[in-house]
Design a protein around this motif. Structure first.
Motif, short mmCIF file in Angstrom:
data_model
loop_
_atom_site.label_atom_id
_atom_site.label_comp_id
_atom_site.label_asym_id
_atom_site.label_seq_id
_atom_site.Cartn_x
_atom_site.Cartn_y
_atom_site.Cartn_z
N LEU A 89 0.83 -1.20 0.00
CA LEU A 89 0.00 0.00 0.00
C LEU A 89 0.87 1.25 0.00
N ARG A 90 1.87 1.22 0.85
CA ARG A 90 2.78 2.37 0.94
C ARG A 90 3.48 2.61 -0.39
N ALA A 91 3.91 1.52 -1.04
CA ALA A 91 4.60 1.65 -2.33
C ALA A 91 3.69 2.22 -3.41
N ALA A 92 2.39 1.95 -3.30
CA ALA A 92 1.44 2.44 -4.29
C ALA A 92 1.11 3.92 -4.08
N HIS A 146 11.09 -2.54 2.29
CA HIS A 146 10.44 -3.83 1.98
C HIS A 146 11.47 -4.96 1.98
N ARG A 147 12.62 -4.71 1.40
CA ARG A 147 13.67 -5.75 1.38
C ARG A 147 14.14 -6.08 2.79
N ILE A 185 13.07 4.42 -1.14
CA ILE A 185 12.93 4.27 0.32
C ILE A 185 12.03 3.08 0.65
N VAL A 186 10.88 3.02 -0.02
CA VAL A 186 9.91 1.96 0.26
C VAL A 186 10.46 0.60 -0.16
N VAL A 223 18.34 7.42 5.05
CA VAL A 223 18.26 8.78 5.59
C VAL A 223 18.56 9.80 4.49
N ARG A 224 19.61 9.52 3.73
CA ARG A 224 19.97 10.43 2.63
C ARG A 224 18.83 10.55 1.62
N ARG A 225 18.14 9.43 1.36
CA ARG A 225 17.04 9.47 0.39
C ARG A 225 15.89 10.35 0.89
#
Length: 250
Positions: free
Chosen positions: A101-104, A223-224, A218-219, A193-195
């Motif tokens: 959901l977050r990735a979408a 996830h990984r 980031i997402v 953090v940089r992202r």
């Protein structure tokens, strides 16, 4: 909304049992069953059932009783329902759903923010990213995750899409769960953090494609990390451990 009082406790215990599939879809309960099982009055039992109905978890009909609905019919965006699922032995499915959901949503929210956010909002995102970067170099894990929550909440709000903004509670549950289960690496990922800083700068400078791409990175990274920890057996070791109380910071 957090529920308090005796009926809130009953709702919590029933919800946890439902999410753990100790009480299954299609099972019919009577109000008397709730009274006897949890040692409460009829008034408290009825109020607990009313709350579960509001979450679309059960339906109550005269001469039939209280019927447990399939999980697909529940209000799966309800933060309390999310926490029940995360506390269950089936938490890995909920974690993956939240991540998907977050990735979408978040990359799109970042692109919208880069196009339409106010100057003050853009500055706020930059400041929140800098706060994350500053705290990342300390041992203040709670402070870091609180800043992370604030950043992602502000990002969804900055989209200008009211429906995205109301998903902030839902996506925050994933960040909270990663702390509470625990499903975070031992050390803060400096690349992540940089992202966040890159996302804020892309939004501030009106670069929607770059903002979306940075959020996606980031997402994907988060996830990984979750997948690796789950595959490493963390979900098995934690399957019977209750969730800690949810605090303000994550």
């Amino acid at each position: 909304m957090e529920l308090h009082g005796l009926h809130g406790q009953v709702v919590e215990r029933i919800g946890e049992s439902l999410a753990a599939q100790e009480i299954r879809a299609g099972q019919v309960l009577r109000l008397e069953d709730v009274q006897d099982r949890y040692g409460v009055s009829r008034t408290v039992a009825r109020e607990a059932v009313r709350v579960l109905e509001s979450k679309r978890i059960v339906t109550s009909r005269p001469r039939v009783g209280i019927t447990v609905l399939p999980m697909a019919e529940w209000n799966l965006y309800d933060p309390q329902v999310i926490r029940w699922r995360l506390a269950s032995p089936f938490r890995s499915a909920q974690l993956r759903e939240l991540t998907e959901l977050r990735a979408a949503v978040e990359p799109c929210a970042a692109a919208l923010a880069a196009v339409g956010a106010s100057p003050d909002t853009r500055n706020t995102l930059v400041e929140l990213a800098r706060t994350m970067e500053s705290i990342a170099h300390t041992d203040d894990t709670q402070g870091f995750i609180a800043a992370d929550l604030a950043f992602h909440r502000a990002l969804l709000n900055a989209s200008g899409n009211g429906m995205f903004a109301q998903l902030s509670e839902v996506t925050e549950e994933l960040l909270v769960a990663r702390r509470d289960l625990p499903l975070m690496p031992d050390h803060v990922d400096t690349d992540a953090v940089r992202r966040h800083t890159e996302v804020a700068e892309a939004i501030a400078e009106g670069r929607p494609d770059d903002a979306a791409q940075c959020v996606r990175a980031i997402v994907d990274s988060a996830h990984r990390e979750v997948e690796q920890l789950l595959e490493g057996g963390a979900h098995c070791a934690l399957s019977s451990r209750p969730m800690p109380e949810r605090g303000d910071a994550t």
